[in-house]
Design a protein around this motif. Structure first.
Motif, PDB file in Angstrom:
ATOM      1  N   GLY A 125      -3.875  15.825   4.261  1.00 28.60           N
ATOM      2  CA  GLY A 125      -2.743  14.996   3.705  1.00 28.60           C
ATOM      3  C   GLY A 125      -2.993  14.846   2.298  1.00 28.60           C
ATOM      4  N   SER A 126      -4.086  14.371   1.716  1.00 31.66           N
ATOM      5  CA  SER A 126      -4.323  14.256   0.207  1.00 31.66           C
ATOM      6  C   SER A 126      -3.852  15.235  -0.639  1.00 31.66           C
ATOM      7  CB  SER A 126      -5.709  14.121  -0.101  1.00 31.66           C
ATOM      8  OG  SER A 126      -6.505  13.087   0.697  1.00 31.66           O
ATOM      9  N   LEU A 127      -3.956  16.657  -0.142  1.00 28.72           N
ATOM     10  CA  LEU A 127      -3.507  17.819  -0.928  1.00 28.72           C
ATOM     11  C   LEU A 127      -1.841  17.996  -0.851  1.00 28.72           C
ATOM     12  CD1 LEU A 127      -5.986  20.588   0.369  1.00 28.72           C
ATOM     13  CD2 LEU A 127      -5.884  19.391  -2.127  1.00 28.72           C
ATOM     14  N   PHE A 128      -1.496  17.661   0.460  1.00 25.70           N
ATOM     15  CA  PHE A 128       0.084  17.723   0.782  1.00 25.70           C
ATOM     16  C   PHE A 128       0.914  16.450  -0.260  1.00 25.70           C
ATOM     17  CE2 PHE A 128       3.716  15.742   2.968  1.00 25.70           C
ATOM     18  CZ  PHE A 128       4.385  16.764   3.388  1.00 25.70           C
ATOM     19  N   ALA A 129       0.110  15.330  -0.297  1.00 24.29           N
ATOM     20  CA  ALA A 129       0.776  14.270  -1.067  1.00 24.29           C
ATOM     21  C   ALA A 129       0.843  14.689  -2.511  1.00 24.29           C
ATOM     22  CB  ALA A 129      -0.092  12.911  -1.053  1.00 24.29           C
ATOM     23  N   MET A 130      -0.374  15.162  -2.904  1.00 26.38           N
ATOM     24  CA  MET A 130      -0.227  15.792  -4.514  1.00 26.38           C
ATOM     25  C   MET A 130       0.456  17.010  -4.724  1.00 26.38           C
ATOM     26  SD  MET A 130      -2.088  13.213  -5.740  1.00 26.38           S
ATOM     27  CE  MET A 130      -1.875  13.854  -7.572  1.00 26.38           C
ATOM     28  N   TYR A 131       0.751  17.797  -3.826  1.00 24.94           N
ATOM     29  CA  TYR A 131       1.918  18.762  -3.964  1.00 24.94           C
ATOM     30  C   TYR A 131       3.122  18.370  -3.938  1.00 24.94           C
ATOM     31  CZ  TYR A 131       4.237  23.169  -3.054  1.00 24.94           C
ATOM     32  OH  TYR A 131       5.244  24.162  -3.205  1.00 24.94           O
ATOM     33  N   ILE A 132       3.632  17.687  -3.049  1.00 23.88           N
ATOM     34  CA  ILE A 132       5.106  17.470  -2.977  1.00 23.88           C
ATOM     35  C   ILE A 132       5.392  16.062  -3.722  1.00 23.88           C
ATOM     36  CG2 ILE A 132       5.514  18.698  -0.904  1.00 23.88           C
ATOM     37  CD1 ILE A 132       6.065  15.751   0.588  1.00 23.88           C
ATOM     38  N   ARG A 133       4.299  15.219  -4.169  1.00 25.52           N
ATOM     39  CA  ARG A 133       4.620  14.197  -5.220  1.00 25.52           C
ATOM     40  C   ARG A 133       5.456  13.103  -4.843  1.00 25.52           C
ATOM     41  NH1 ARG A 133       6.393  15.165  -9.652  1.00 25.52           N
ATOM     42  NH2 ARG A 133       6.705  17.783  -9.539  1.00 25.52           N
ATOM     43  N   THR A 134       6.239  13.238  -3.299  1.00 29.28           N
ATOM     44  CA  THR A 134       6.850  12.112  -2.993  1.00 29.28           C
ATOM     45  C   THR A 134       6.597  12.008  -1.483  1.00 29.28           C
ATOM     46  OG1 THR A 134       8.756  12.740  -4.331  1.00 29.28           O
ATOM     47  CG2 THR A 134       9.251  11.223  -2.609  1.00 29.28           C
ATOM     48  N   ILE A 135       6.059  10.823  -1.147  1.00 28.60           N
ATOM     49  CA  ILE A 135       5.682  10.646   0.256  1.00 28.60           C
ATOM     50  C   ILE A 135       6.239   9.580   0.966  1.00 28.60           C
ATOM     51  CG2 ILE A 135       3.493  12.068   0.386  1.00 28.60           C
ATOM     52  CD1 ILE A 135       1.961   9.150  -0.061  1.00 28.60           C
TER      53      ILE A 135
ATOM     54  N   VAL B  43       0.734  -1.365   0.089  1.00 27.88           N
ATOM     55  CA  VAL B  43      -0.092   0.107   0.110  1.00 27.88           C
ATOM     56  C   VAL B  43       0.843   1.135  -0.025  1.00 27.88           C
ATOM     57  CG1 VAL B  43      -1.685   1.285   1.120  1.00 27.88           C
ATOM     58  CG2 VAL B  43      -1.577  -1.267   1.409  1.00 27.88           C
ATOM     59  N   THR B  44       1.754   1.224   0.879  1.00 24.10           N
ATOM     60  CA  THR B  44       2.603   2.552   0.906  1.00 24.10           C
ATOM     61  C   THR B  44       4.132   2.686   0.205  1.00 24.10           C
ATOM     62  OG1 THR B  44       3.574   1.723   3.258  1.00 24.10           O
ATOM     63  CG2 THR B  44       1.678   2.556   3.557  1.00 24.10           C
ATOM     64  N   GLY B  45       4.305   1.442  -0.215  1.00 21.74           N
ATOM     65  CA  GLY B  45       5.773   1.496  -0.752  1.00 21.74           C
ATOM     66  C   GLY B  45       6.762   1.523   0.192  1.00 21.74           C
ATOM     67  N   GLY B  46       6.422   1.111   1.544  1.00 23.52           N
ATOM     68  CA  GLY B  46       7.260   0.869   2.626  1.00 23.52           C
ATOM     69  C   GLY B  46       8.282   1.809   2.886  1.00 23.52           C
ATOM     70  N   PRO B  47       9.481   1.761   3.381  1.00 24.27           N
ATOM     71  CA  PRO B  47      10.428   3.000   3.805  1.00 24.27           C
ATOM     72  C   PRO B  47      10.638   3.809   2.238  1.00 24.27           C
ATOM     73  CG  PRO B  47      11.192   0.825   4.543  1.00 24.27           C
ATOM     74  CD  PRO B  47      10.093   0.441   3.663  1.00 24.27           C
ATOM     75  N   ARG B  48      10.640   3.261   1.273  1.00 21.46           N
ATOM     76  CA  ARG B  48      11.053   3.837  -0.004  1.00 21.46           C
ATOM     77  C   ARG B  48       9.795   4.932  -0.191  1.00 21.46           C
ATOM     78  NH1 ARG B  48      11.649  -0.051  -3.916  1.00 21.46           N
ATOM     79  NH2 ARG B  48      11.921   1.654  -5.657  1.00 21.46           N
ATOM     80  N   GLY B  49       8.686   4.864  -0.119  1.00 19.54           N
ATOM     81  CA  GLY B  49       7.515   5.713  -0.222  1.00 19.54           C
ATOM     82  C   GLY B  49       7.081   5.644  -1.471  1.00 19.54           C
ATOM     83  N   LEU B  50       6.385   6.392  -1.759  1.00 19.84           N
ATOM     84  CA  LEU B  50       5.428   6.489  -3.311  1.00 19.84           C
ATOM     85  C   LEU B  50       5.963   7.865  -3.936  1.00 19.84           C
ATOM     86  CD1 LEU B  50       1.888   5.641  -2.136  1.00 19.84           C
ATOM     87  CD2 LEU B  50       3.485   3.935  -3.179  1.00 19.84           C
ATOM     88  N   GLN B  51       6.232   7.544  -5.348  1.00 15.89           N
ATOM     89  CA  GLN B  51       6.484   8.704  -5.880  1.00 15.89           C
ATOM     90  C   GLN B  51       5.403   9.071  -7.137  1.00 15.89           C
ATOM     91  OE1 GLN B  51       9.177   6.605  -5.174  1.00 15.89           O
ATOM     92  NE2 GLN B  51       9.993   8.045  -3.886  1.00 15.89           N
ATOM     93  N   ILE B  52       5.013   9.974  -7.332  1.00 12.29           N
ATOM     94  CA  ILE B  52       3.981  10.489  -8.289  1.00 12.29           C
ATOM     95  C   ILE B  52       4.604  11.215  -9.504  1.00 12.29           C
ATOM     96  CG2 ILE B  52       1.776  11.602  -8.615  1.00 12.29           C
ATOM     97  CD1 ILE B  52       1.401  11.199  -5.598  1.00 12.29           C
ATOM     98  N   PRO B  53       4.702  10.481 -10.625  1.00  9.73           N
ATOM     99  CA  PRO B  53       5.275  11.182 -11.785  1.00  9.73           C
ATOM    100  C   PRO B  53       4.556  12.682 -12.124  1.00  9.73           C
ATOM    101  CG  PRO B  53       3.895   9.404 -12.575  1.00  9.73           C
ATOM    102  CD  PRO B  53       3.737   9.341 -11.060  1.00  9.73           C
ATOM    103  N   PHE B  54       5.345  13.505 -12.561  1.00 11.87           N
ATOM    104  CA  PHE B  54       4.872  14.788 -12.947  1.00 11.87           C
ATOM    105  C   PHE B  54       4.049  14.878 -14.314  1.00 11.87           C
ATOM    106  CE2 PHE B  54       4.875  18.810 -14.957  1.00 11.87           C
ATOM    107  CZ  PHE B  54       4.314  19.753 -14.009  1.00 11.87           C
ATOM    108  N   LYS B  55       2.697  14.777 -14.123  1.00 13.50           N
ATOM    109  CA  LYS B  55       1.966  14.776 -15.541  1.00 13.50           C
ATOM    110  C   LYS B  55       0.845  15.919 -15.243  1.00 13.50           C
ATOM    111  CE  LYS B  55      -0.523  11.014 -16.543  1.00 13.50           C
ATOM    112  NZ  LYS B  55      -0.662   9.616 -16.826  1.00 13.50           N
ATOM    113  N   ALA B  56       1.100  17.150 -15.780  1.00 19.04           N
ATOM    114  CA  ALA B  56       0.118  18.208 -15.361  1.00 19.04           C
ATOM    115  C   ALA B  56      -1.156  18.260 -15.711  1.00 19.04           C
ATOM    116  CB  ALA B  56       0.840  19.452 -15.988  1.00 19.04           C
TER     117      ALA B  56
END
Lengths: 296, 328
Positions: B227-237, B138-151
């Motif tokens: 939290g949702s907004l934060f995730a989409m803004y920094i795109r690396t959680i 779910v979370t990608g573990g310690p490495r986290g999730l990266q959201i690619p930049f696709k405006a």
């Protein structure tokens, strides 16, 4: 069988460490109900104190406790005067004040060390005893002996001496204690200072087995609260047992369930105990409100 | 207690106040450094307002709101990465989940008083951290999730930072509006009654636990949206970021404290003081000696706890009262 015993020994040694870093908090939170989030940082300062004594004076960390303990006692005096005493009656402000203190202490050390990790050497580290397959290093053995000895001494202090008796009286009922002629403010102060000195002592004793970093206190703080609550607020024997419970649970969960979940298990046990019996396994029911009496 | 201000007056003050908070954006919109700071200011203002709903008005000093924040972040990111569900929709399940687990988790802890509640919620945050590291799928573990930049508007990813500032501003405006509506509603008055004297409120026929649970659900859902907004803004959680006590969990409470706990304007004031000050100090001092800006921030926190227990809003209020008294 061999594995089981091995895990148990690992757990007991770990429990010794948890018990040792919690002794100071057992006085500060368990007895006088100060929510000190900076307790881990007091341990951290003790570790760096041992390092300074080692690097500048060449002292063995066990010898340096003779300097570190009084120094941390004095530091406790200052902290108590400046940050704790004005907030005696306000637990949520204590959380902020001590969290602020935590941030300051961690980062002052970070500024001075520039993030470099240090270690402290001692001759004891090369000693170890072997029982069958199981090896116990001297540094861990000293911690186990120390936590037991300090617990016994602290218990005698609280039970037998006049100061110890007034500390217990103040915990149970401030007003009545004051009427009996006890100087409540002074008692609070001394209790906090002893708690700080014991945190410093713990820091010096565990310094040889850790790499020192400014944030190391974070590893101890929740464990310390868990130990104090599990053992029963203010009960010295309880805290000793609480440390063992946390250590043994962590060792077994780490080996038999999943190393990544080893801490989650005792977090959950801690939460359960908090909810069901906030005074812990050996505390008096309802005692969590004692000491809050004068505030309402 | 002062009289209840009229509806029109309240909402006029609300609109006026929002316009004032938009001013810095209008002035600084060309300066990326400051726009970034403003984005965080609006976001944390909203989060502190959300925390204040249970922490301030409810009197339940939660240090576990980082969990709701993280649930919102992971849920939105996971739904977007896995099923390409637009974050605008992806915010909703997270908020609903938090509105469910928040009351479930807080319910047994409500009988704990003061500091014990805070410690229990702190432990809740640490359980969350361990679980986030553990649940790799779910979370990608310690490495986290990266959201690619696709405006794109549907993706909630924008090249223009000013749009982000406006979204975060909208979040803050929403949180404040909900607080105003809440505090003028029956539930709001119940809350105040419970906070002031739980036993008296109970004797007056208020179902204390139910009031607190509804309040928790609302507060947790708003924190999740943040939290949702934060995730989409920094795109690396990753777990250490989302469950950080100093930067997330305790910070919501800190901002509310500095501004004034249990007031509507307090958390917003607090965010406008703390976030720019911290970001500026980090930029100025961080290069030389790492940690120096945090020494200052920790000192501010300590001083605020010692000398400004009712926060900036409380201090202004006291000043105002003194002046109006001397004038009359």
């Amino acid at each position: 069988m061999e594995t089981l015993l091995n895990v148990l020994v690992v757990g007991i040694l770990l429990g010794g460490i948890y018990g040792l870093v919690s002794i100071g908090l057992n006085l500060i939170f368990g007895v006088i109900r100060i929510v000190n989030f900076a307790q881990g940082e007091l341990v951290m300062l003790g570790m760096y104190g041992a390092f300074l004594a080692y690097s500048m004076l060449g002292l063995d960390p066990y010898v340096s406790t003779l300097i570190v303990m009084p120094a941390m006692f004095l530091f406790g005096v200052i902290v108590q005067r400046v940050a704790i005493q004005p907030l005696q009656a306000e637990s949520s402000m204590q959380i902020f004040a001590t969290f602020g203190l935590l941030t300051v202490l961690q980062n002052v050390v970070l500024v001075f060390t520039r993030g470099e990790g240090y270690s402290v050497a001692t001759k004891v580290a090369s000693f170890s005893i072997a029982i069958g397959e199981i090896r116990i290093t001297g540094t861990h053995l000293i911690i186990l002996i120390a936590v037991t000895a300090i617990s016994v001494l602290l218990h005698l202090f609280l039970q037998r001496t006049l100061m110890g008796k007034s500390i217990r009286a103040v915990t149970q009922d401030r007003q009545a204690a004051r009427l009996m002629g006890i100087n409540v403010e002074r008692t609070f102060m001394v209790t906090f200072d002893i708690g700080s000195a014991l945190a410093g002592l713990a820091g010096a004793l565990i310094a040889p087995i850790y790499t020192l970093s400014p944030g190391i206190g974070d590893n101890f703080i929740l464990a310390a609260f868990a130990v104090v609550v599990l053992g029963g607020l203010g009960s010295v024997a309880g805290a000793w047992a609480g440390g063992m419970i946390v250590g043994i649970v962590e060792a077994f969960a780490g080996y038999y369930i999943d190393p990544e979940l080893k801490q989650a298990i005792w977090f959950l046990i801690f939460l359960l105990v908090l909810v069901i019996r906030p005074t812990g396994l050996s505390g008096q029911v309802g005692a969590e409100e004692v000491g809050f009496r004068e505030q309402s | 207690m002062s009289a209840i201000p009229s509806t029109t007056r309240t909402w006029c003050l609300y609109a006026g106040g929002l316009l004032v908070t938009l001013l810095p954006l209008a002035v600084l919109s060309g300066d990326l450094f400051w726009v970034n700071i403003l984005i965080y200011t609006y976001l944390f203002a909203g989060l502190a307002v959300a925390w204040n709903i249970i922490g301030g008005f409810g009197g339940q000093f939660s240090l576990g709101h980082g969990v709701f924040f993280a649930v919102g972040a992971y849920m939105t990111a996971r739904l977007y990465l896995g099923w390409e569900i637009s974050p605008w929709l992806g915010m909703i399940p997270g908020a609903l989940l938090c509105a469910t687990i928040g009351p479930l988790v807080f319910w047994p802890t409500f009988r704990l008083k003061g500091s014990f509640f805070a410690i229990a919620t702190l432990a809740f945050n640490e359980v969350g951290l361990v679980m986030a590291n553990y649940l790799h799928t779910v979370t990608g573990g310690p490495r986290g999730l990266q959201i690619p930049f696709k405006a794109g508007l549907g993706n909630m990813i924008f090249a223009d930072q000013c749009i982000w500032a406006l979204i975060m501003f909208g979040f803050m405006a929403l949180c404040v509006a909900i607080t105003i509506v809440l505090m003028r509603s029956r539930l709001g008055y119940y809350l105040l009654a419970v906070r002031e004297d739980e036993e008296a409120a109970h004797a007056a026929g208020i179902d204390v636990t139910r009031v607190k649970l509804r309040d928790t659900a609302l507060s947790a859902a708003l924190a999740s949206i943040g939290g949702s907004l934060f995730a989409m803004y920094i795109r690396t959680i990753d777990p250490p970021t989302l469950f950080s006590l100093a930067d997330i969990g305790v910070k919501f409470a800190l901002i509310a404290l500095i501004g004034g706990i249990g007031t509507i304007i307090g958390p917003v004031l607090g965010a406008f003081l703390i976030i720019p000050a911290e970001s500026y100090l980090r930029a100025v001092m961080g290069g030389g000696l790492p940690g120096l800006h945090l020494v200052v921030m920790g000192g501010v926190m300590l001083l605020a706890a010692l000398f400004m227990r009712r926060g900036v809003a409380g201090a202004l209020d006291a000043l105002w009262r003194r002046r109006s008294r001397s004038a009359s």
